[in-house]
Design an enzyme around this catalytic site. Structure first.
Site, short mmCIF file in Angstrom:
data_model
loop_
_atom_site.label_atom_id
_atom_site.label_comp_id
_atom_site.label_asym_id
_atom_site.label_seq_id
_atom_site.Cartn_x
_atom_site.Cartn_y
_atom_site.Cartn_z
N GLU A 174 7.46 3.86 -8.58
CA GLU A 174 6.11 4.23 -9.04
C GLU A 174 5.73 3.41 -10.27
O GLU A 174 5.11 3.91 -11.22
CB GLU A 174 6.04 5.73 -9.34
CG GLU A 174 6.49 6.63 -8.21
CD GLU A 174 5.59 6.58 -6.97
OE1 GLU A 174 4.54 5.92 -7.02
OE2 GLU A 174 5.95 7.18 -5.94
N THR A 202 0.84 -1.19 0.00
CA THR A 202 0.00 0.00 0.00
C THR A 202 0.88 1.25 0.00
O THR A 202 2.11 1.17 0.10
CB THR A 202 -0.89 0.04 1.25
OG1 THR A 202 -0.04 0.11 2.41
CG2 THR A 202 -1.77 -1.20 1.34
N SER A 219 9.53 3.39 -1.62
CA SER A 219 10.58 4.28 -2.13
C SER A 219 11.80 4.27 -1.22
O SER A 219 12.93 4.40 -1.68
CB SER A 219 10.04 5.70 -2.27
OG SER A 219 8.99 5.74 -3.23
#
Length: 221
Positions: free
Chosen positions: A87, A10, A16
């Site tokens: 991403e 999530t 990152s």
């Protein structure tokens, strides 16, 4: 053997941060990597962590060809021992295919990081293709928490603190953002009930109280 690894979870679970840690560990051993990202919260050409870490990256927008970029880089005498793609949920399926070709044809490890599902609990196309193609899929073990304290498993988009379930799949925002459109991580129960921290607090509901619609609530005659 080179591999395509997909690290998922999530929002707010440290994807990152792990990408930056992998980059740090490998560069400390003399390895050269290429870092790609798309629509990072810190702006174009940046890979950032909520812990405040940030590094320069190549913006992989729509139409970007990972395989062609690596081939040009290597042909020109450049070096790439590994690739980081953050991403990755925003990538098109064909771009994920290109990352697989980087592994298979060029022998370069690829580490992709992304959210699995969107605010409607639907798979992002990029994440779906990574699950289909990756040699290894790992769910990150740093658990994000729902406002109720349970493990957060779903991403919610909020407008003014209220959860919404309609709109474009990709709207750049951040967890806990102090702006009209933001994001919040919720457990499945509260995602189903559309109960964010703001709406639950306003209604003075505990995690165990079922939401009741005023129109259908029994009358106290």
């Amino acid at each position: 053997m080179a591999e395509l690894a997909f690290f998922s979870g999530t929002m707010d679970c440290g994807k990152s941060t792990l990408a930056l840690q992998i980059q740090h560990n490998r560069s400390a051993r003399g390895l050269a990597g290429m870092i790609f990202t798309r629509d990072d919260r810190a702006g174009e050409g940046r890979l950032s962590s909520r812990l405040g870490l940030i590094t320069e990256a190549i913006e992989a927008g729509a139409g970007f060809d990972f395989h062609a970029h690596l081939v040009r880089h290597l042909t020109a005498g450049g070096r790439a021992d590994y690739v980081i793609a953050d991403e990755a949920q925003f990538l098109a399926p064909e771009q994920v295919d290109q990352l697989a070709r980087v592994v298979d044809d060029l022998g370069v490890d690829v580490y992709a990081f992304g959210i699995t599902t969107d605010f409607r609990t639907r798979l992002f196309p990029g994440s779906q293709r990574l699950i289909e193609l990756a040699d290894r899929v790992e769910v990150l073990q740093v658990e994000a928490l729902c406002w109720c304290g349970a493990r957060a498993t779903h991403n919610a988009r909020t407008v003014g603190g209220r959860m919404v379930v309609e709109g474009a799949q990709v709207v750049v925002g951040d967890v806990g953002a102090h702006q009209e459109v933001g994001y919040e991580v919720l457990c499945r129960r509260h995602h189903r009930r559309r109960l964010t921290a703001a709406t639950a607090g306003a209604a003075a509901l505990s995690p165990d109280v079922l939401p009741v619609d005023a129109a259908t609530a029994p009358r106290a005659d």
